[in-house]
Design a protein around this motif. Structure first.
Motif, mmCIF file in Angstrom:
data_model
loop_
_atom_site.group_PDB
_atom_site.id
_atom_site.type_symbol
_atom_site.label_atom_id
_atom_site.label_comp_id
_atom_site.label_asym_id
_atom_site.label_seq_id
_atom_site.Cartn_x
_atom_site.Cartn_y
_atom_site.Cartn_z
ATOM 1 N N SER A 92 0.820 -1.208 0.000
ATOM 2 C CA SER A 92 0.000 0.000 0.000
ATOM 3 C C SER A 92 0.858 1.263 0.000
ATOM 4 C CB SER A 92 -0.916 0.001 1.234
ATOM 5 O OG SER A 92 -0.157 -0.022 2.428
ATOM 6 N N ASN A 93 2.146 1.102 -0.317
ATOM 7 C CA ASN A 93 3.043 2.250 -0.329
ATOM 8 C C ASN A 93 2.873 3.086 -1.591
ATOM 9 O OD1 ASN A 93 4.209 1.365 2.088
ATOM 10 N ND2 ASN A 93 5.693 0.091 1.000
ATOM 11 N N ILE A 94 3.177 4.374 -1.497
ATOM 12 C CA ILE A 94 3.164 5.250 -2.663
ATOM 13 C C ILE A 94 4.346 4.899 -3.546
ATOM 14 C CG2 ILE A 94 3.440 7.641 -3.436
ATOM 15 C CD1 ILE A 94 1.930 8.527 -0.984
ATOM 16 N N ASP A 95 4.121 4.794 -4.839
ATOM 17 C CA ASP A 95 5.152 4.401 -5.786
ATOM 18 C C ASP A 95 6.045 5.602 -6.115
ATOM 19 O OD1 ASP A 95 6.675 2.992 -7.560
ATOM 20 O OD2 ASP A 95 5.218 3.071 -9.206
ATOM 21 N N LEU A 96 7.242 5.606 -5.550
ATOM 22 C CA LEU A 96 8.192 6.698 -5.770
ATOM 23 C C LEU A 96 9.283 6.243 -6.740
ATOM 24 C CD1 LEU A 96 8.643 7.988 -2.094
ATOM 25 C CD2 LEU A 96 7.155 8.924 -3.868
ATOM 26 N N ASN A 148 -3.361 2.989 6.819
ATOM 27 C CA ASN A 148 -2.013 3.493 6.571
ATOM 28 C C ASN A 148 -2.082 4.999 6.318
ATOM 29 O OD1 ASN A 148 0.573 4.061 5.767
ATOM 30 N ND2 ASN A 148 0.680 2.508 4.169
ATOM 31 N N ASN A 156 0.747 7.271 4.073
ATOM 32 C CA ASN A 156 0.603 7.539 2.637
ATOM 33 C C ASN A 156 -0.240 8.785 2.384
ATOM 34 O OD1 ASN A 156 2.121 5.326 1.999
ATOM 35 N ND2 ASN A 156 0.413 4.025 1.422
ATOM 36 N N ASP A 157 -1.342 8.947 3.156
ATOM 37 C CA ASP A 157 -2.200 10.118 2.988
ATOM 38 C C ASP A 157 -1.450 11.399 3.330
ATOM 39 O OD1 ASP A 157 -4.266 8.450 2.271
ATOM 40 O OD2 ASP A 157 -5.119 8.362 4.283
ATOM 41 N N MET A 174 1.074 12.162 0.614
ATOM 42 C CA MET A 174 0.420 12.671 -0.590
ATOM 43 C C MET A 174 0.025 14.136 -0.432
ATOM 44 S SD MET A 174 -0.337 12.099 -3.673
ATOM 45 C CE MET A 174 -0.016 10.338 -3.775
ATOM 46 N N ILE A 197 3.087 16.040 -1.182
ATOM 47 C CA ILE A 197 3.362 16.020 -2.628
ATOM 48 C C ILE A 197 2.494 17.034 -3.358
ATOM 49 C CG2 ILE A 197 3.166 14.610 -4.718
ATOM 50 C CD1 ILE A 197 3.953 12.186 -2.993
ATOM 51 N N LYS A 198 1.203 17.065 -3.036
ATOM 52 C CA LYS A 198 0.290 17.994 -3.704
ATOM 53 C C LYS A 198 0.595 19.439 -3.339
ATOM 54 C CE LYS A 198 -3.540 14.723 -4.245
ATOM 55 N NZ LYS A 198 -4.933 14.356 -3.850
#
Length: 259
Positions: A27-31, A209, A212-213, A216, A219-220
């Motif tokens: 469930s990790n963000i794909d970096l 999790n 991740n939120d 994100m 990131i935004k």
């Protein structure tokens, strides 16, 4: 979903044709890894350690270094190792799942019956539910012999939990563990009270999790040219403290939440 293994479950003289599917996912963000100068993607290549030249995947073989030379293995060699295990998940015993320490569990897989295996599949599922037991077995997956546990999942499907072999659990004897001194009776009683106060039935839906939120959001914000203010976290003290005071404070905090 795509099956990663086709075979059969074998217990006693009963064989159940099945397909194996991965039951979990990251469930990790794909970096992506980038060059910091021009933000271009970093590629990884398979290269010959001697010549430095890239090697095509089709030209790569597997080998084992025996003394001073490599012994190359091909597909036929792997298939020749216990061929009876290549297509059979052989259940060797049935156990109470609560007897197995969770340290032995690894990945999870779903089992789907193949054609003509539906009746036997339902039979095994219902029998395991009725007896509250699970099957321990082995099978070959990707050139490895897998130790596994076959059990019902949510009363609807058979699940396989991949397990670690005993030799894969590391020895902890070198670690500095507390000496065998009993805690103070009043501290133990208060710790028990705290555990009972926090005790509830397990509900996986309560856990999410959130990392991740939060990532994100950052990131935004950066995409809009904004920066998120970093909140300073209180450091955890490693010094000796009044354990009794900590327990009392924990209990009081718990009572306020309940109230």
């Amino acid at each position: 979903m795509r099956a990663i293994w086709n075979g059969a479950i074998g217990f006693g003289l009963v064989n159940i044709p099945i397909k194996l599917y991965t039951a979990t996912g990251e469930s990790n963000i794909d970096l992506d890894m980038l060059d910091k100068d021009d933000l271009e993607n970093i590629n990884f290549k398979r290269v010959n350690s001697k010549t430095g030249k890239e090697v095509k995947y089709a030209d790569i073989v597997k080998g084992y270094k025996l003394e001073d030379r490599y012994i190359v293995l091909n597909d036929e060699d792997f298939e020749a190792v216990s061929p009876e295990k290549s297509k059979i998940l052989n259940i060797k015993q049935f156990v109470d799942i609560h007897e197995i320490d969770s340290a032995y569990f690894e990945s999870s897989y779903f089992l789907e019956p193949q054609k003509n295996g539906e009746e036997a599949y339902r039979l095994l599922l219902k029998a395991l539910i009725k007896t509250k037991m699970a099957g321990i077995g082995t099978f070959i997956l990707r050139e490895k012999e897998i130790l596994c546990l076959v059990r019902p999942y949510e009363g609807k499907i058979l699940m396989v939990n991949r397990m670690r072999y005993p030799e894969e659990i590391r020895d902890f004897s070198e670690l500095k563990l507390p000496k065998t001194k009993d805690p103070k009776p009043e501290e133990l009683k208060m710790a028990e009270s705290l555990i009972k106060q926090l005790a509830t039935e397990f509900d996986p839906e309560k856990y999410k999790n959130t990392y991740n939120d939060d990532l994100m959001k950052i990131i935004k914000a950066k995409a809009k040219g904004k920066t998120k203010k970093i909140e300073t976290k209180e450091e955890v003290s490693v010094k000796a403290t009044d354990l009794m005071a900590q327990l009392k404070a924990s209990l009081e905090t718990g009572k306020k939440k309940v109230g």
